[in-house]
Design an enzyme around this catalytic site. Structure first.
Site, PDB file in Angstrom:
ATOM      1  N   CYS A  75      -6.942  -1.010   4.536  1.00 23.33           N
ATOM      2  CA  CYS A  75      -5.650  -0.922   5.226  1.00 23.33           C
ATOM      3  C   CYS A  75      -5.732   0.226   6.219  1.00 23.33           C
ATOM      4  O   CYS A  75      -5.741   1.393   5.829  1.00 23.33           O
ATOM      5  CB  CYS A  75      -4.515  -0.700   4.232  1.00 23.33           C
ATOM      6  N   HIS A 168      -9.855 -11.668   8.627  1.00 27.58           N
ATOM      7  CA  HIS A 168      -8.830 -11.876   9.654  1.00 27.58           C
ATOM      8  C   HIS A 168      -9.100 -13.149  10.447  1.00 27.58           C
ATOM      9  O   HIS A 168     -10.256 -13.470  10.752  1.00 27.58           O
ATOM     10  CB  HIS A 168      -8.788 -10.693  10.628  1.00 27.58           C
ATOM     11  N   GLU A 217       0.290 -10.733   6.924  1.00 30.06           N
ATOM     12  CA  GLU A 217      -0.745 -10.167   6.066  1.00 30.06           C
ATOM     13  C   GLU A 217      -0.875 -10.948   4.760  1.00 30.06           C
ATOM     14  O   GLU A 217       0.118 -11.403   4.189  1.00 30.06           O
ATOM     15  CB  GLU A 217      -0.435  -8.703   5.761  1.00 30.06           C
ATOM     16  N   CYS A 226      -0.193  -3.782  11.451  1.00 25.41           N
ATOM     17  CA  CYS A 226      -1.347  -3.966  10.575  1.00 25.41           C
ATOM     18  C   CYS A 226      -2.547  -3.343  11.274  1.00 25.41           C
ATOM     19  O   CYS A 226      -2.978  -3.828  12.327  1.00 25.41           O
ATOM     20  CB  CYS A 226      -1.589  -5.451  10.299  1.00 25.41           C
ATOM     21  N   GLY A 229      -5.585  -5.525  11.295  1.00 21.13           N
ATOM     22  CA  GLY A 229      -5.261  -6.659  12.157  1.00 21.13           C
ATOM     23  C   GLY A 229      -5.352  -6.298  13.630  1.00 21.13           C
ATOM     24  O   GLY A 229      -5.811  -7.102  14.456  1.00 21.13           O
TER      25      GLY A 229
END
Length: 283
Positions: A75, A168, A217, A226, A229
């Site tokens: 994260c 992703h 997510e 994110c 992301g």
């Protein structure tokens, strides 16, 4: 159990941060869900547990749990909050900190302006390591990358797929504000081509140094930002020939800056990290 916590956010992606450096904290999935619940708990996208590392040359370890109770690999926004947390709590006086997660080692740097730069390591493109199952599919080659057709039942979308420590899928959209994130995000997340699920990013290219992004997510739904992301979207955009490093990423919760020099170079993410409040909760 009375549990002290710190509520933080990075560009609107919010966290409950727990200090387990003095004594271990083991939470059940139900306790994690209680912490993340916005009506009956503190409320957060993820819960971060800060621990000491036993690895030589590494300062800390931290674990990341979605508000669904599931532990996840990485994260980026949480990593920035991690730096501010250990500095503000006096757990370190370093400006550059090495941290291990469940599957990677990252380096974090506190900048003079208060923002934090995270070395997110090199992106992973090998499909088996993402993981993504391409069997029977024909990709469209664009730039130096591929767009894969993903059957969502009544229609097909094209995704660029990679891992930034977690999987992703990046979709190109003309207008991110009107993108069908709520409809397509869950379908992409749970698609059988991604055996461990996937984060679905919806990217609008504004110009070669600026994108707008929304991310659904994995296990958490759409968040205001994110970090991984944003990294994945910029890397995909560069390889597709649409972007030049560095790139400003405008999420709904704030702005991140992503730099990547291509190939096996590491991705650098810079953005804010702020403390909202502290408290104690009975679990």
């Amino acid at each position: 159990m009375r549990l002290p916590f710190t509520k933080m956010h990075g560009a609107g992606n919010d966290f409950v941060v727990l200090d387990a450096t003095a004594a271990p904290i083991e939470l059940t999935p139900d306790q994690v869900r209680r912490l993340g619940d916005r009506r009956f708990g503190v409320g957060a996208d993820q819960v971060l547990v800060v621990e000491r590392s036993t690895t030589p040359g590494v300062d800390f370890r931290y674990r990341i749990f979605n508000n669904s109770g599931d532990e996840v690999e990485q994260c980026g926004n949480g990593a920035r909050c991690f730096v501010r947390f250990v500095r503000d709590k006096g757990l370190t006086d370093k400006d550059t900190i090495r941290v291990e997660t469940v599957n990677s080692l990252i380096e974090l740097r506190l900048q003079d302006d208060g923002r934090v730069t995270v070395d997110m390591n090199a992106p992973v493109f090998e499909l088996a390591r993402i993981p993504f199952d391409p069997s029977g599919l024909a990709a469209e080659r664009r730039g130096d990358f591929e767009l894969w057709p993903l059957d969502l039942g009544d229609y097909t979308v094209q995704v660029a797929t990679l891992s930034m420590g977690n999987p992703h899928a990046v979709l190109l959209v003309d207008d991110v504000e009107h993108a069908p994130v709520g409809l397509q995000g869950p379908s992409v997340e749970s698609h059988p081509r991604f055996p461990r699920g996937v984060n679905a990013g919806f990217m609008q290219v504004v110009d070669r140094g600026h994108i707008r992004l929304r991310v659904h997510e994995r296990d958490a739904g759409e968040t205001l930002a994110c970090g991984t992301g944003a990294c994945a979207a910029v890397v995909a955009g560069i390889r597709l020939g649409l972007l030049d490093s560095p790139v400003d990423v405008q999420a709904r919760g704030g702005r991140l800056t992503i730099a990547w020099n291509g190939g096996t170079a590491h991705v650098l993410m810079t953005g804010p990290a702020e403390t909202v409040f502290e408290g104690v909760i009975e679990l």
